[in-house]
Design a protein around this motif. Sequence first.
Motif, PDB file in Angstrom:
ATOM      1  N   GLY A   1       0.838  -1.200   0.000  1.00  0.00           N
ATOM      2  CA  GLY A   1       0.000   0.000   0.000  1.00  0.00           C
ATOM      3  C   GLY A   1       0.870   1.246   0.000  1.00  0.00           C
ATOM      4  N   GLU A   2       0.228   2.362   0.319  1.00  0.00           N
ATOM      5  CA  GLU A   2       0.921   3.648   0.210  1.00  0.00           C
ATOM      6  C   GLU A   2       1.632   4.005   1.519  1.00  0.00           C
ATOM      7  OE1 GLU A   2      -1.766   6.612  -1.331  1.00  0.00           O
ATOM      8  OE2 GLU A   2      -0.889   8.132  -0.030  1.00  0.00           O
ATOM      9  N   ALA A   3       0.847   4.162   2.563  1.00  0.00           N
ATOM     10  CA  ALA A   3       1.405   4.608   3.847  1.00  0.00           C
ATOM     11  C   ALA A   3       0.340   4.375   4.918  1.00  0.00           C
ATOM     12  CB  ALA A   3       1.735   6.099   3.789  1.00  0.00           C
ATOM     13  N   PRO A   4       0.771   4.217   6.166  1.00  0.00           N
ATOM     14  CA  PRO A   4      -0.228   4.036   7.233  1.00  0.00           C
ATOM     15  C   PRO A   4      -1.158   5.250   7.325  1.00  0.00           C
ATOM     16  CG  PRO A   4       2.024   3.662   8.038  1.00  0.00           C
ATOM     17  CD  PRO A   4       2.152   4.219   6.668  1.00  0.00           C
ATOM     18  N   GLY A   5      -2.400   4.982   7.669  1.00  0.00           N
ATOM     19  CA  GLY A   5      -3.346   6.056   7.978  1.00  0.00           C
ATOM     20  C   GLY A   5      -3.489   6.169   9.488  1.00  0.00           C
TER      21      GLY A   5
ATOM     22  N   GLU B   1      -3.841   2.779  11.417  1.00  0.00           N
ATOM     23  CA  GLU B   1      -2.609   1.991  11.343  1.00  0.00           C
ATOM     24  C   GLU B   1      -1.520   2.622  12.218  1.00  0.00           C
ATOM     25  OE1 GLU B   1      -4.322   3.095   8.598  1.00  0.00           O
ATOM     26  OE2 GLU B   1      -5.282   1.168   8.130  1.00  0.00           O
TER      27      GLU B   1
ATOM     28  N   PRO C   1      -0.734  -2.636   9.376  1.00  0.00           N
ATOM     29  CA  PRO C   1      -1.216  -2.036   8.121  1.00  0.00           C
ATOM     30  C   PRO C   1      -2.645  -2.468   7.769  1.00  0.00           C
ATOM     31  CG  PRO C   1       0.399  -3.755   7.655  1.00  0.00           C
ATOM     32  CD  PRO C   1       0.338  -3.602   9.162  1.00  0.00           C
ATOM     33  N   PHE C   2      -3.331  -1.587   7.139  1.00  0.00           N
ATOM     34  CA  PHE C   2      -4.667  -1.864   6.594  1.00  0.00           C
ATOM     35  C   PHE C   2      -5.620  -2.448   7.638  1.00  0.00           C
ATOM     36  CE2 PHE C   2      -2.362  -1.353   2.619  1.00  0.00           C
ATOM     37  CZ  PHE C   2      -3.280  -0.656   1.854  1.00  0.00           C
TER      38      PHE C   2
ATOM     39  N   ASN D   1       3.511  -1.425   3.457  1.00  0.00           N
ATOM     40  CA  ASN D   1       3.345  -0.153   2.745  1.00  0.00           C
ATOM     41  C   ASN D   1       4.677   0.347   2.221  1.00  0.00           C
ATOM     42  OD1 ASN D   1       0.497   0.764   3.051  1.00  0.00           O
ATOM     43  ND2 ASN D   1       0.959   0.551   5.230  1.00  0.00           N
TER      44      ASN D   1
ATOM     45  N   HIS E   1      -6.117   1.356  -5.265  1.00  0.00           N
ATOM     46  CA  HIS E   1      -6.061   1.265  -3.800  1.00  0.00           C
ATOM     47  C   HIS E   1      -7.487   1.022  -3.273  1.00  0.00           C
ATOM     48  CE1 HIS E   1      -5.432   2.449   0.362  1.00  0.00           C
ATOM     49  NE2 HIS E   1      -4.131   2.409   0.144  1.00  0.00           N
TER      50      HIS E   1
HETATM   51  N1  URA Z   1      -3.809   2.862   3.276  1.00  0.00           N
HETATM   52  C1  URA Z   1      -2.570   2.382   2.994  1.00  0.00           C
HETATM   53  O1  URA Z   1      -2.026   2.625   1.928  1.00  0.00           O
HETATM   54  N2  URA Z   1      -1.964   1.651   3.903  1.00  0.00           N
HETATM   55  C2  URA Z   1      -2.520   1.321   5.054  1.00  0.00           C
HETATM   56  O2  URA Z   1      -1.885   0.615   5.843  1.00  0.00           O
HETATM   57  C3  URA Z   1      -3.808   1.812   5.317  1.00  0.00           C
HETATM   58  C4  URA Z   1      -4.434   2.579   4.430  1.00  0.00           C
END
Ligand code: URA
Length: 247
Positions: free
Chosen positions: A99-103, A106, A112-113, A139, A213
């Motif tokens: 994925g991209e990055a923690p939100g 997370e 993650p996710f 991520n 995504h």
């Molecule tokens: N979106 C992401 O790209 N990564 C996550 O861990 C959560 C949401």
Amino acid sequence: MSGDSGNGKKNINRDEAARLTRNYLEFLANFEDSLPLPASSLKRQSDTRVLAGVKQPLPESLEAFDRQINKCKRCPLGATRTKFVFGVGNPHARIVFVGEAPGHDEDISGIPFVGRAGQLLDKMLADIGLSRQHVYICNVLKCRPPNNRDPEPTEVATCKPYLLTQLSLIKPHVIVCLGRHAAATLLDLEAPMKELRGRILPWNDRQVLVTYHPAYYLRNMNFLNLGEQDFRLLRSLYDKAVQSPSG
Ligand code: URA
């Protein structure tokens, strides 16, 4: 040389990305020296990853690597994060999701996710008969960008070697890039998602499948059928991987 793309975001060119990668490798070498890990926690010298043309020993395991890097302060996100989100799942997974990055969720949980996008990812996995136990999820960035802004190129360049090391350790058959940041980072290209989505691209003897995504599908539920199509393709790649002699 850094530049400005005109939208206020900094571009970095390949030289700068290579410089950041070299800095990281030096940092990692020094960091490994100073770690309270036994020398045996590094695999034998022949077991190496090649990053930016420099050979480095691979950490012994994902856990060992997590311990090495989870105090990272190499970019400003190290100061603003709550938790470092390394990644979770099967260390021998045939499929890795990037994925991209923690939100927000997370960042709080360190996993993650786990938010709404993660719940959709779980459902899409369940629909093809898989679960988190079958896959590994991580991520591009391991720390949350404030207010979920897009990752900065310097953050991506700083964090990318961590992702490459994770992939070197797991050696998945298929890497699923969730969204354009993951695709652009891993494949080192800038192409519209419309062109990449649903395609299987070669990457270091592995297959990369690009899909939108899950957060995009949440905002555009009428495109969810594209995601479902991509996940069916993923299931067929997984089945082939399981059946292959090296599977
Ligand atoms: N979106 C992401 O790209 N990564 C996550 O861990 C959560 C949401």
